[in-house]
Design a protein around this motif. Structure first.
Motif, PDB file in Angstrom:
ATOM      1  N   GLY A  92      48.366  33.461  56.944  1.00 36.99           N
ATOM      2  CA  GLY A  92      46.995  33.844  57.235  1.00 36.99           C
ATOM      3  C   GLY A  92      46.896  35.038  58.158  1.00 36.99           C
ATOM      4  O   GLY A  92      46.014  35.098  58.997  1.00 36.99           O
ATOM      5  N   GLN A  93      47.812  36.021  58.019  1.00 39.97           N
ATOM      6  CA  GLN A  93      47.810  37.163  58.919  1.00 39.97           C
ATOM      7  C   GLN A  93      47.718  38.497  58.182  1.00 39.97           C
ATOM      8  O   GLN A  93      48.050  39.535  58.735  1.00 39.97           O
ATOM      9  N   GLY A  94      47.287  38.505  56.934  1.00 39.17           N
ATOM     10  CA  GLY A  94      47.170  39.741  56.177  1.00 39.17           C
ATOM     11  C   GLY A  94      45.837  40.422  56.414  1.00 39.17           C
ATOM     12  O   GLY A  94      45.091  40.075  57.335  1.00 39.17           O
ATOM     13  N   PRO A  95      45.500  41.421  55.582  1.00 39.02           N
ATOM     14  CA  PRO A  95      44.218  42.126  55.733  1.00 39.02           C
ATOM     15  C   PRO A  95      43.040  41.161  55.722  1.00 39.02           C
ATOM     16  O   PRO A  95      42.978  40.252  54.907  1.00 39.02           O
ATOM     17  N   PRO A 100      43.305  34.515  65.060  1.00 37.94           N
ATOM     18  CA  PRO A 100      44.150  33.322  65.170  1.00 37.94           C
ATOM     19  C   PRO A 100      43.544  32.145  64.403  1.00 37.94           C
ATOM     20  O   PRO A 100      42.323  31.969  64.382  1.00 37.94           O
ATOM     21  N   MET A 101      44.395  31.370  63.792  1.00 37.99           N
ATOM     22  CA  MET A 101      43.938  30.169  63.093  1.00 37.99           C
ATOM     23  C   MET A 101      43.819  28.981  64.047  1.00 37.99           C
ATOM     24  O   MET A 101      42.979  28.125  63.873  1.00 37.99           O
ATOM     25  N   HIS A 184      37.910  24.625  67.079  1.00 36.38           N
ATOM     26  CA  HIS A 184      37.282  24.706  65.760  1.00 36.38           C
ATOM     27  C   HIS A 184      35.947  23.965  65.799  1.00 36.38           C
ATOM     28  O   HIS A 184      35.786  22.999  66.561  1.00 36.38           O
ATOM     29  N   PRO A 185      34.975  24.402  65.000  1.00 35.87           N
ATOM     30  CA  PRO A 185      33.701  23.671  65.001  1.00 35.87           C
ATOM     31  C   PRO A 185      33.891  22.244  64.501  1.00 35.87           C
ATOM     32  O   PRO A 185      34.656  22.006  63.564  1.00 35.87           O
ATOM     33  N   PRO A 251      38.681  29.028  64.749  1.00 38.71           N
ATOM     34  CA  PRO A 251      38.141  28.824  66.103  1.00 38.71           C
ATOM     35  C   PRO A 251      36.812  29.560  66.278  1.00 38.71           C
ATOM     36  O   PRO A 251      36.642  30.681  65.789  1.00 38.71           O
ATOM     37  N   VAL A 252      35.892  28.952  66.969  1.00 35.85           N
ATOM     38  CA  VAL A 252      34.595  29.590  67.188  1.00 35.85           C
ATOM     39  C   VAL A 252      34.788  30.869  67.999  1.00 35.85           C
ATOM     40  O   VAL A 252      35.668  30.946  68.865  1.00 35.85           O
TER      41      VAL A 252
END
Length: 344
Positions: A92-95, A100-101, A184-185, A251-252
């Motif tokens: 999850g770090q591409g364009p 951050p996840m 995270h919400p 994350p919010v």
């Protein structure tokens, strides 16, 4: 496979930007002529791509003077595929994924959210350009009020259930949230859960007018950041599709560039947000439906997942609204709280 990947991504881009650029031109035509267009826009991304490139849709575009050549966009997306390494996509770090996840520790904390004052005055509510329950576009005047800067997080909600003994959301285990997801919400909460939290925190749920003004300001913009969709300003299904990832909350406050004019985060995407409002027609709305009335509560803001099964359409615009039974809980529904200005 290459064609399929390109198709999915182009469908995402169509849903994100191309169709929005055309909407101001679509509105010139009689609403009855838009029936097929609206049906298309209510599909999921892959289905939208298939329909948008069909002979019938292209001919309709030609007749109405809309865009028919998407080769440049496909070329750009193919370039994005090449520059996003497989390992980057998996992490999850591409364009479009440079946020951050997860966080090992909370940045927001467990106390009720910081609030921002939304000043008194008028704003433009709704739209004349899209789904029949989103208009007509009209002006609303509101007194000043406070609105949470962030969506209520898992950690904040845990403080509430620990203090009150209320049942925990279904994704909690042993009454706590998954590791790394403190900020995270919170999800899997009903309207009643959301209302109870806000009351416990000395606040209340916003109504849908308050929510929309806080999201779009006073200039009638389509998204919190402006009138053009951007893949890197919100946690939306378009973003996940471009990265070949399944999707999840983030994350919010992770999307700094996606703030509303008043500085609120995640007013588009991440999770749908419960409001205090019943699903009722706007002033002057002529649509006839059995769904209007005091049966369903309105949710605003869209989420990381577009509910194509329910044919609710692309959810990123701030004038979009959804409606559900207040007892409903799922992994894309959350909330934030509001408060009257005199309580601040």
């Amino acid at each position: 496979m290459r064609w399929l990947q390109g198709s999915v991504l182009l469908g995402a881009l169509l849903a994100a930007g191309i169709c929005w650029a055309a909407e101001e031109r679509i509105v010139r035509f009689h609403h009855e002529d838009m029936t097929g267009c609206v049906a298309c826009h209510q599909e999921g991304n892959a289905e939208l791509f298939r329909k948008a490139t069909s002979t019938a849709c292209l001919e309709c575009h030609r007749q109405k003077g809309l865009k028919t050549d998407f080769s440049a966009e496909l070329k750009q997306l193919e370039s994005t595929i090449q520059t996003a390494k497989p390992r980057q996509r998996a992490e999850g770090q591409g364009p479009g994924m440079s946020v951050p996840m997860y966080y090992e520790e909370s940045r927001i904390g467990g106390e009720p959210n910081e609030m921002i004052l939304i000043p008194a005055g008028s704003f433009i509510r709704g739209t004349d350009y899209r789904l029949p329950d989103e208009g007509p576009r009209h002006q609303v005047t509101l007194p000043a009020y406070w609105m949470d800067k962030y969506e209520v997080t898992n950690l904040q909600y845990k403080q509430f259930i620990d203090a009150t003994g209320r049942r925990s959301p279904s994704h909690f285990r042993n009454r706590t949230f998954p590791a790394g997801k403190a900020d995270h919400p919170v999800t899997h909460v009903s309207w009643h859960d959301a209302q109870a939290y806000c009351e416990w925190a000395g606040k209340r749920l916003p109504d849908d007018k308050e929510w929309e003004k806080a999201a779009r300001g006073t200039d009638g913009r389509t998204f919190p950041w402006g009138s053009e969709f951007s893949i890197d300003k919100a946690n939306t299904p378009v973003r996940w599709a471009a990265m070949y990832l399944q999707g999840d909350t983030t994350p919010v406050g992770a999307f700094e560039g996606g703030k509303s004019p008043y500085g609120l985060y995640d007013m588009t995407g991440n999770v749908w947000e419960w409001t205090a409002s019943w699903y009722l027609p706007y002033p002057g709305n002529q649509r006839v439906t059995e769904n209007y009335g005091e049966k369903y509560k309105v949710l605003k803001g869209g989420s990381w997942w577009d509910c194509s099964f329910y044919k609710c359409g692309i959810s990123a615009p701030v004038f979009n609204r959804s409606f559900f039974n207040p007892r409903t809980k799922n992994d894309s529904f959350g909330f934030r709280c509001a408060k009257d200005a005199e309580q601040g």
